[in-house]
Design a protein around this motif. Structure first.
Motif, PDB file in Angstrom:
ATOM      1  N   LEU A 183      47.209  43.683 -16.799  1.00  0.00           N
ATOM      2  CA  LEU A 183      47.629  43.124 -18.060  1.00  0.00           C
ATOM      3  C   LEU A 183      48.762  42.192 -17.524  1.00  0.00           C
ATOM      4  CD1 LEU A 183      47.725  45.834 -21.008  1.00  0.00           C
ATOM      5  CD2 LEU A 183      46.622  43.167 -20.784  1.00  0.00           C
ATOM      6  N   GLN A 184      49.688  42.877 -16.679  1.00  0.00           N
ATOM      7  CA  GLN A 184      50.857  42.059 -16.304  1.00  0.00           C
ATOM      8  C   GLN A 184      50.346  40.944 -15.643  1.00  0.00           C
ATOM      9  OE1 GLN A 184      52.707  44.862 -13.693  1.00  0.00           O
ATOM     10  NE2 GLN A 184      54.260  45.361 -15.206  1.00  0.00           N
ATOM     11  N   ARG A 192      56.968  43.500 -18.485  1.00  0.00           N
ATOM     12  CA  ARG A 192      57.784  44.852 -18.174  1.00  0.00           C
ATOM     13  C   ARG A 192      56.903  46.020 -18.846  1.00  0.00           C
ATOM     14  NH1 ARG A 192      62.537  44.878 -20.280  1.00  0.00           N
ATOM     15  NH2 ARG A 192      62.773  42.813 -20.618  1.00  0.00           N
ATOM     16  N   ARG A 193      56.492  45.671 -20.293  1.00  0.00           N
ATOM     17  CA  ARG A 193      55.847  46.688 -20.876  1.00  0.00           C
ATOM     18  C   ARG A 193      54.674  46.419 -21.657  1.00  0.00           C
ATOM     19  NH1 ARG A 193      59.493  48.776 -24.426  1.00  0.00           N
ATOM     20  NH2 ARG A 193      57.307  49.934 -24.976  1.00  0.00           N
ATOM     21  N   PRO A 194      53.549  46.331 -20.457  1.00  0.00           N
ATOM     22  CA  PRO A 194      52.314  46.150 -20.976  1.00  0.00           C
ATOM     23  C   PRO A 194      51.729  46.924 -21.924  1.00  0.00           C
ATOM     24  CG  PRO A 194      52.551  46.764 -18.649  1.00  0.00           C
ATOM     25  CD  PRO A 194      53.807  46.705 -19.156  1.00  0.00           C
ATOM     26  N   VAL A 202      49.356  38.335 -18.195  1.00  0.00           N
ATOM     27  CA  VAL A 202      50.288  37.894 -18.879  1.00  0.00           C
ATOM     28  C   VAL A 202      51.056  36.811 -18.318  1.00  0.00           C
ATOM     29  CG1 VAL A 202      52.630  38.237 -19.999  1.00  0.00           C
ATOM     30  CG2 VAL A 202      50.829  39.950 -20.574  1.00  0.00           C
ATOM     31  N   LEU A 203      51.301  36.957 -17.028  1.00  0.00           N
ATOM     32  CA  LEU A 203      52.043  35.781 -16.368  1.00  0.00           C
ATOM     33  C   LEU A 203      50.972  34.639 -16.326  1.00  0.00           C
ATOM     34  CD1 LEU A 203      54.537  35.485 -14.555  1.00  0.00           C
ATOM     35  CD2 LEU A 203      53.240  36.335 -12.447  1.00  0.00           C
ATOM     36  N   VAL A 204      49.833  34.801 -15.755  1.00  0.00           N
ATOM     37  CA  VAL A 204      48.990  33.627 -15.804  1.00  0.00           C
ATOM     38  C   VAL A 204      48.751  33.071 -17.430  1.00  0.00           C
ATOM     39  CG1 VAL A 204      46.363  32.885 -15.411  1.00  0.00           C
ATOM     40  CG2 VAL A 204      47.420  34.326 -14.011  1.00  0.00           C
ATOM     41  N   VAL A 253      57.524  31.897 -19.224  1.00  0.00           N
ATOM     42  CA  VAL A 253      57.503  33.277 -18.118  1.00  0.00           C
ATOM     43  C   VAL A 253      58.381  33.919 -18.634  1.00  0.00           C
ATOM     44  CG1 VAL A 253      57.856  33.785 -15.743  1.00  0.00           C
ATOM     45  CG2 VAL A 253      56.390  31.898 -16.325  1.00  0.00           C
ATOM     46  N   VAL A 254      60.012  33.639 -18.706  1.00  0.00           N
ATOM     47  CA  VAL A 254      60.830  34.364 -18.871  1.00  0.00           C
ATOM     48  C   VAL A 254      60.533  35.183 -20.523  1.00  0.00           C
ATOM     49  CG1 VAL A 254      62.781  33.535 -20.293  1.00  0.00           C
ATOM     50  CG2 VAL A 254      63.139  33.974 -17.906  1.00  0.00           C
TER      51      VAL A 254
END
Lengths: 310, 336, 378
Positions: C12-13, C346-348, C16-18, C338-339
């Motif tokens: 998931l992390q 941090r909290r997927p 999210v970044l992608v 991204v930010v």
């Protein structure tokens, strides 16, 4: 050969200083509210750029600098909303999101300028509005009462901000949210809503600061017209210890130093001009270092609010 | 028989023409020349960069877009990005790469040997290499003339220069301007002040205001921030502006008295011609009044304000500069 | 300190970044359309450029070097609870000091001169950062205020020096007056790893330091104390750690790394001090540190990626001839997205929570807090 009297010089420095302080006052007072509620916005410079651009383009297109001011406030508020969403709702690291906002706004303003105009030209701005009677007072007249309305308004915002922050309920909530958000929350204050309001207000005022640069000062727009003023404005909030009076003093100190170095150069006093240019920055640090006091900061500054398990 | 001789002569003439024509490139189709231009600011800065951009556009118009292609890369103030851009252009086979700024000398000197078939150019500069041209506007010439006009037209006897930073052609310009003022009227005082950056147009405007508050009534300044100063001048009555790099009269039509205009077209065409002859660089190309690459242009709207005596004196000085009789000095080592 | 996450969480992390990057590029595509260019051609140039051929890859690595060094400094300072935005000024200070040393003793053997030059750069940067740290610790001058001011002061001092006392004698002789120093002695130029490109040994130095920083922060007492100061200053003080002193140290480290970045740029790329050397790296380094999840080893791929991104954006600008402002706008968008998605990274678990409405902290708080106790520290 015409010469200028020493009184003329002093008047010149003071008047220039007051005029130069206006964009800092607008931006810093707005940022003060945001920081008082616990959010710091390093993207102020970018919002100022977009405000400057919006003010300029609107004035150019409609011929009315007043509409330009309104447009700048609107754009600033919208960007403030974006910052609020990222910092408050998404709880992002505020320093970095501020820088991202700055980069985005810088790029966006440059792009829009090129796409919709593409050449340097001047727009209609505000002329000086000499306050009747008062502007004729020798010495004080030219120093204080021969500016355009945006300068007067920036000075007026100081007591207004003081009143709002310290004498209204909303101001009380703002201060509570920035120092003890948990307590404020238990008392029923919507912490995030207050933060949103303050950041949007800060954005609107930064937009106004930007508009001053274009329709109140330069009457034109070019890339990077703000030249770092937004960052100085954020710094001035710390300098002024989050109080309107402190911010006024800080803005005036910085701007007077700037005016002084301009005059020193013009009058030909031999001095490497680079040192003249850094004078305001050095003085600002020195002034703060010398005034040794325990600094009080909004305790929750920079920390996103997370309701803790009761 | 006479008819045949006529035909023969005509045929020989045509043949000769064709031979020579081929020599001049009429025969074979001309290869498209590709030029790339890099700059620290933007093509619309109404000063240094825009003047070169306009020059390139003029050359393209003259030669035809099918013969000359040019591309631009803006905001390349960071030397690392500039180096990457120059390298990419060279890789892509551009014929001439113009890095428009004195600060690009270093990166060009380093890159040029890797691309011996490419012509590089930069300016304001002096140092060249086998495939690097350095162009060098003799800004002090026009500055001298503008300074003369300023001194002769100033009523308060105080003239102001709004400087960005002391580098590049700003140095030449300021020095020449001061000499011109002294030649025009030795009693006129020149004041210089700097904003400390090339791009702070609000700062330049403020500096101009301070000059004017301190009684200067003719102002000048260089680099892209000068437009801020020109605009500030436009807000006051009775103050004139002298512009350089480009004619900034459109910004302040009632205040720009005269301009030193850079005509880059000839420089660009010179480079193209040199290349055609196999000379890829190594030449120091100056812009001067003598060959018309520098032009002194008076604002037609305001020429009636300038006494004929002044115009005559300035014209004479210009001719003296062209003929070499009058030499405008350049600052000595470390001079201000 | 970081909560252990399961594999589905890690997926998931990454997702999210992608997703954040994709969203940023989508908005960017809108801007490209606004500039009357074709987003597909543009992005093609942006993505294929930096990885095509010798030129693309090496230039990305050239850009990555100062990003990595500055980023490492930011990681140290951030982990200690202090945000250093004075990177630009510190880089300038480092480049000037190193150049001054090198130009003062050009005939010394490289084996002595090179380390001296590098050390001079580090010390100058550390000093510049340390001033801000000391001002904060002893006089309570906020570091954002002081670093912003110090940046400007450094720029002007730089201009004064490279235009005046340190100017290249050649420039004076020819009257061209370009603000730059003379070329540094050739003996200490950082050699190029691949001939014909600008890729130099600086990156290797930077990677070595990344490993050193990791060891320092996680395997030494000082490092532990610095991280403790950042994670919970109250608790640290209670445990007897002199938080303020460590914050001064943190700023000095951050400044030192930025100073090193400056002198490495000089020795590896430019070979003299010019204007514009700091090129925004002081700020971009902060973004790189963030992308690297504030871990020194994470900064390595982060700096290369960000370097490639910036290079790609420049190449795109040249390829489709759109205003250069777009490059900055797209960079800003990437940072914002991204930010902004950092919370979800941090909290997927928040993504899986059905009760989460628009990411409002209050609601998520009730569910997440109960499971996790206090929020994760940055």
């Amino acid at each position: 050969m015409a010469t200028i009297s020493s009184q003329g010089i002093i008047v010149g420095i003071l008047a220039t200083g007051i005029r130069l302080a206006a964009p800092f006052l607008y931006a810093s007072l707005g940022e003060m509210f945001a920081q008082r509620s616990g959010v710091f916005n390093l993207g102020l410079e970018g919002i100022m750029m977009m405000g400057a651009f919006a003010g300029f383009m609107t004035s150019l297109g409609t011929g009315s600098p007043w509409l330009g001011v309104l447009a700048a406030i609107g754009v600033g508020a919208a960007l403030g909303l974006l910052m609020a969403f990222i910092s408050v709702t998404m709880q992002a690291e505020q320093g970095i999101s501020g820088i991202g906002l700055h980069m985005f706004c810088w790029g966006l303003s440059g792009l829009l300028f090129r796409v919709y105009l593409g050449f340097i030209t001047s727009c209609k701005g505000f002329g000086p509005w000499n306050i009747p009677v008062l502007s004729k007072i020798p010495f004080l007249g030219p120093v204080l009462f021969q500016h355009n309305w945006m300068v007067y308004f920036s000075l007026l915002l100081v007591p207004v901000s003081w009143f709002v922050l310290y004498r209204t309920t909303w101001g009380l909530k703002v201060r509570a949210v920035g120092t003890t958000p948990q307590a404020a929350d238990t008392l029923g204050v919507n912490v995030n809503a207050i933060r949103y309001q303050c950041v949007v207000l800060g954005g609107a005022m930064a937009g106004l600061a930007g508009a001053f640069l274009t329709v109140g000062q330069a009457n034109m727009y070019a890339d990077n017209i703000t030249a770092g003023r937004g960052f100085i404005a954020v710094a001035l909030v710390y300098f002024g210890r989050w109080s309107p009076v402190g911010i006024l003093l800080g803005s005036l100190l910085f701007s007077m130093m700037n005016a002084l170095q301009l005059w020193i150069q013009v009058l030909g006093i031999s001095f490497p001009y680079e040192f003249a240019v850094i004078l305001p920055y050095v003085m600002t640090i020195a002034a703060l270092a010398v005034a040794v006091r325990r600094v009080w900061a909004p305790t929750a500054l920079g920390k996103p609010f997370r309701r803790e398990a009761g | 028989m006479r008819k045949n001789r006529i035909v023969l002569v005509a045929f020989l003439a045509l043949a000769t023409l064709m031979v020579f024509g081929a020599g001049y490139g009429y025969g074979a189709p001309a290869k498209k020349i590709r030029i790339a231009m890099l700059m620290a600011s933007t093509i619309d800065d109404m000063a240094w960069s825009q003047s070169m951009y306009e020059g390139l556009k003029a050359v393209q118009k003259e030669m035809g877009a099918d013969k000359l292609e040019f591309v631009t890369s803006e905001r390349m103030g960071n030397p690392v990005d500039a180096g990457a851009a120059i390298r990419q252009y060279a890789d892509q086979g551009f014929d001439i790469i113009i890095a428009h700024g004195a600060q690009y000398q270093s990166v060009l000197m380093e890159l040029a040997p890797d691309f011996p078939k490419t012509t590089f150019a930069y300016g304001t500069g002096f140092t060249t290499a086998p495939n690097i041209f350095a162009y060098d506007p003799q800004a002090q010439e026009g500055a001298y003339l503008l300074g003369m006009v300023a001194a002769l037209m100033s009523k308060t006897g105080v003239v102001g220069i709004v400087g960005p930073v002391e580098s590049g052609d700003a140095i030449k310009y300021n020095y020449g301007f001061q000499q011109g003022v002294a030649a025009g009227n030795p009693n006129v005082k020149v004041r210089i002040a700097y904003t400390g950056s090339f791009g702070d147009i609000v700062g330049a405007g403020e500096l101009a205001k301070v000059h004017m508050d301190a009684k200067a009534d003719v102002l000048t300044g260089s680099s892209q921030q000068a437009v801020g100063a020109a605009r500030a001048v436009a807000e006051r009555s009775g103050v004139y502006w002298m512009s350089t790099d480009m004619d900034q009269a459109s910004l302040a039509p009632d205040h720009v008295l005269a301009a030193q205009v850079y005509h880059w077209e000839k420089v660009v065409k010179d480079m193209i011609n040199y290349r055609a002859q196999g000379i890829l660089g190594g030449k120091h190309l100056t812009l001067t009044f003598a060959d018309g690459t520098l032009e002194l242009r008076f604002n037609p709207k305001l020429t009636n304000k300038i006494p004929k005596a002044v115009l005559d004196r300035v014209e004479k000085a210009k001719q003296d500069i062209i003929s070499g009789k009058l030499k405008v000095e350049l600052p000595k080592a470390g001079g201000k | 300190m970081k909560k252990r996450t399961g594999t589905s969480d890690s997926l998931l992390q990454a997702g999210v970044l992608v997703g954040a990057l994709v969203l940023a590029l989508l908005v960017g595509a809108g801007l490209i359309l606004l500039a009357r260019a074709n987003p597909i051609t543009a992005y093609k140039a942006m993505f294929t450029g930096p990885v095509s051929g010798k030129y693309g890859i090496t230039e990305s690595l050239v850009k990555a070097t100062p990003l990595l060094l500055v980023g490492l400094g930011i990681v140290i300072s951030f982990r200690s609870g202090i945000l250093n935005i004075g990177g630009e000024g510190q880089m300038v200070a480092g480049s000037l000091a190193g150049a001054a040393v090198a130009l003062a003793f050009p005939s010394w053997p490289a084996i002595v001169l090179l380390p001296m030059t590098l050390i001079a750069g580090v010390l100058a940067g550390a000093l510049w950062g340390g001033i801000a740290g000391w001002l904060k610790a002893r006089l309570s001058v906020n570091e954002i205020l002081s670093t912003v001011m110090l940046n400007q002061i450094a720029f002007q001092l730089n201009l004064y020096l490279i235009r005046g006392p340190m100017i290249d004698p050649q420039e004076v002789a020819y009257g061209t007056g370009c603000p730059q120093t003379a070329l540094l002695p050739r003996s200490i130029w950082l050699p190029r790893i691949i001939r014909g490109t600008r890729f130099h040994w600086g990156l290797v130095i930077a990677i070595a330091f990344a490993i050193l920083v990791y060891i320092f922060l996680w395997r030494t007492t000082i490092g532990y104390r610095m991280r403790a100061s950042g994670a919970g200053p109250q608790a640290a003080k209670a445990a007897g750690i002199r938080v303020e002193n460590y914050q001064i140290l943190a700023m000095a480290f951050a400044g030192g790394f930025a100073g090193l970045a400056g002198i490495v740029e000089v020795l590896g790329v430019h070979h003299r001090v010019l204007e514009g050397l700091s090129g925004g790296y002081g700020f971009s380094g902060i973004v790189v540190a963030l992308f690297g999840r504030l871990h020194p080893l994470g900064c390595i791929p982060a700096s290369i990626l960000f370097g490639a991104l910036t290079l790609g954006a420049d190449m795109m600008q040249r390829a489709v001839q759109i205003p250069a402002a777009i490059v900055m706008a797209i960079q800003g968008l990437v940072v914002l997205f991204v930010v902004g998605s950092d919370l979800l990274i941090r909290r997927p678990d928040l993504l899986r929570s059905r009760r989460m409405s628009g990411g409002s902290a209050g609601v998520a708080g009730k569910q997440g807090m109960a499971r996790q106790g206090k929020g994760v520290s940055n």
